[in-house]
Design a protein around this motif. Structure first.
Motif, PDB file in Angstrom:
ATOM      1  N   SER A  39       0.835  -1.210   0.000  1.00  0.00           N
ATOM      2  CA  SER A  39       0.000   0.000   0.000  1.00  0.00           C
ATOM      3  C   SER A  39       0.870   1.261   0.000  1.00  0.00           C
ATOM      4  O   SER A  39       0.557   2.250  -0.676  1.00  0.00           O
ATOM      5  N   SER A  40       1.992   1.228   0.732  1.00  0.00           N
ATOM      6  CA  SER A  40       2.874   2.405   0.763  1.00  0.00           C
ATOM      7  C   SER A  40       3.623   2.564  -0.549  1.00  0.00           C
ATOM      8  O   SER A  40       3.938   3.684  -0.961  1.00  0.00           O
ATOM      9  N   GLN A  41       3.914   1.426  -1.188  1.00  0.00           N
ATOM     10  CA  GLN A  41       4.559   1.517  -2.505  1.00  0.00           C
ATOM     11  C   GLN A  41       3.643   2.242  -3.490  1.00  0.00           C
ATOM     12  O   GLN A  41       4.094   3.062  -4.292  1.00  0.00           O
ATOM     13  N   ARG A  42       2.342   1.918  -3.411  1.00  0.00           N
ATOM     14  CA  ARG A  42       1.390   2.597  -4.301  1.00  0.00           C
ATOM     15  C   ARG A  42       1.364   4.094  -4.018  1.00  0.00           C
ATOM     16  O   ARG A  42       1.334   4.909  -4.939  1.00  0.00           O
ATOM     17  N   LEU A  43       1.357   4.430  -2.718  1.00  0.00           N
ATOM     18  CA  LEU A  43       1.334   5.847  -2.353  1.00  0.00           C
ATOM     19  C   LEU A  43       2.579   6.563  -2.866  1.00  0.00           C
ATOM     20  O   LEU A  43       2.513   7.728  -3.251  1.00  0.00           O
TER      21      LEU A  43
END
Ligand SMILES: [Zn+2]
Ligand SMILES: [Zn+2]
Ligand SMILES: [Zn+2]
Length: 482
Positions: A296-300
């Motif tokens: 999820s943080s990679q997407r952000l």
């Protein structure tokens, strides 16, 4: 077209009248015409006289230019094949005057020959041409205009022939240095910032001419999205390519398009290059990336919340294929910093010493076979390279430190800047699907052409693989892009 551009017909006039002039070889067969036998051969070198000392290549060229006149009087062909082949190798690559534009004063005007052909035959010839070329032919000389008439211009004005009209208008670019072709209007406008045009962020209103369609949202001018808030209006591609082709007062220099900017914790830099008559662009985008980011943080980190596009520069086809999975894979390779205290750290140290290695969170990150190769979009001339680099973090000047950053570089070909109908511009903006980048850039990558122009040491040998090897086109419906 205003009084400032009186010569707009000359370009076409010379182009077509030269093309339509009879060949020298045919002139010798006609009665009373100037034959090539009358052209005196250049005098041989005076052996008693000491020769001046020109540069060796220049001297060589002069010698073979003189041999041009040694032609067969009947066929007008060169007799010496060695000379012919040799002279091919001596052609000056910087010499732009092609055979069409060559001005030979010994040639007879072709107007008489044009007038000899009946009107119906000229109409028949024009029938084989595109509407743009037929109108250009009609504009080439007054005799041709009398033969062909005004109809071809009327045909161009039909809305269905808009693209042909643009091709025709782009053809008279050379005669209008102080104007710029506007595509929403389909006409030339006078440049209002002549010579001082500057590329600005997309939220800045930056009109290059007074255009009645400037506020028309239904008919926007063509532009290419670079990143969030940054676009490259086609007008700037026109200006850069015109200046490159015809001279500085036709536009702006290619170097003046380069920019550096920051947005959403990403920093970007763009640079441009003209190669083989087309404008190439490189956009390098980077951001600091912590190790061990969950998906999820990679997407952000990679995608904007605004429109879910990646923060780095991407072509219209970025959703298909392996570009985003490769970015995420690269993020997974960033080494984790370890705790500096506690039992766990001691355990790690013992393990490291046992294995004969040293832990260094600043070590160079090695990417894997999936994320390391350069990726090329199969549908447009765009190439991507993903890297993880140690970069100095200057956000806190008192505490400068090196951190790992993900760097995504995109190289792209924006076409020749004549009209937005060029295959490169259409492909890169996702407006056409007949482009095969592996065919167009079969031998040399855009990236290596670009880097070779700026640095002596070219890009390290990178394997280039398709960004979308399975050729699946699902767009937003695909699962891997987010
Ligand atoms: Zn306009
Ligand atoms: Zn990887
Ligand atoms: Zn693409």
């Amino acid at each position: 077209m205003s009084a400032e551009s009186p010569g707009q017909k000359q370009g076409f006039k010379s182009k077509f009248s030269n093309a339509l002039r009879p060949k020298k070889s045919r002139q010798v067969l006609r009665k009373g015409s100037r034959s090539t036998t009358e052209v005196p051969l250049p005098p041989g070198p005076d052996l008693n006289k000491p020769l001046p000392d020109p540069a060796p290549l220049q001297a060589h060229r002069l010698k073979y230019k003189q041999m041009h006149s040694q032609v067969d009087t009947q066929l007008g062909e060169r007799r010496d094949y060695t000379t012919m082949i040799h002279s091919l190798g001596l052609l000056d690559p910087m010499d732009n005057s092609g055979p069409v534009e060559e001005d030979n004063e010994n040639r007879e005007p072709g107007e008489g020959d044009i007038a000899k052909l009946p009107r119906r035959l000229w109409a028949y010839i024009a029938w084989f041409l595109s509407p743009a070329d037929a109108a250009s032919l009609s504009l080439a000389s007054i005799t041709l205009y009398r033969r062909l008439g005004f109809n071809y211009f009327m045909v161009l004005d039909h809305p269905a022939n808009y693209d042909y009209k643009m091709d025709f208008l782009a053809g008279i670019d050379r005669d209008l240095p102080r104007h710029l072709l506007c595509f929403p209007c389909g006409r030339y406008h006078r440049r209002t910032q002549e010579g001082t045009e500057r590329l600005k962020p997309s939220h800045v209103i930056n009109p290059l001419f007074n255009c009645p369609n400037a506020q028309n949202m239904l008919n926007p001018p063509p532009r290419h999205r670079i990143t969030h808030g940054r676009t490259l209006p086609f007008s700037f591609v026109q200006l850069a390519m015109r200046a490159h082709r015809f001279g500085p007062h036709y536009g702006i220099s290619v170097d003046s398009l380069a920019r550096r900017w920051q947005r959403d914790d990403w920093s970007h830099s763009s640079r441009y290059l003209v190669h083989d008559g087309r404008l190439l662009m490189r956009v390098t985008s980077q951001t600091f990336a912590p190790a061990g980011l969950p998906p999820s943080s990679q997407r952000l980190l990679l995608h904007s919340r605004e429109d879910y596009w990646p923060f780095f520069s991407a072509c219209a086809h970025w959703r298909d294929g392996e570009l985003m999975p490769a970015c995420k894979c690269a993020l997974n390779h960033i080494p984790k910093a370890r705790d500096n205290g506690g039992l766990q750290a001691v355990e790690h140290k013992v393990k490291d010493r046992w294995a004969g290695r040293q832990h260094d969170p600043n070590a160079l990150t090695t990417l894997c076979g999936f994320c390391r190769p350069m990726r090329r979009c199969p549908e447009c001339p765009s190439e991507y390279l993903i890297e993880v680099k140690l970069t100095e973090d200057r956000s806190d000047p008192r505490n400068l430190q090196f951190r790992q950053a993900i760097v995504v570089t995109r190289w792209t070909d924006l076409g020749d800047g004549t009209t937005p109908n060029t295959i490169e511009w259409g492909a890169v903006n996702g407006q056409r699907d007949d482009y095969d980048s592996f065919q167009h850039y079969e031998k040399r990558a855009i990236a290596s052409i670009f880097e070779a122009a700026f640095t002596a040491d070219a890009l390290p040998g990178q394997r280039i693989i398709s960004m979308n090897p399975k050729q699946k086109k699902q767009g937003e419906k695909g699962h891997d892009w987010y």
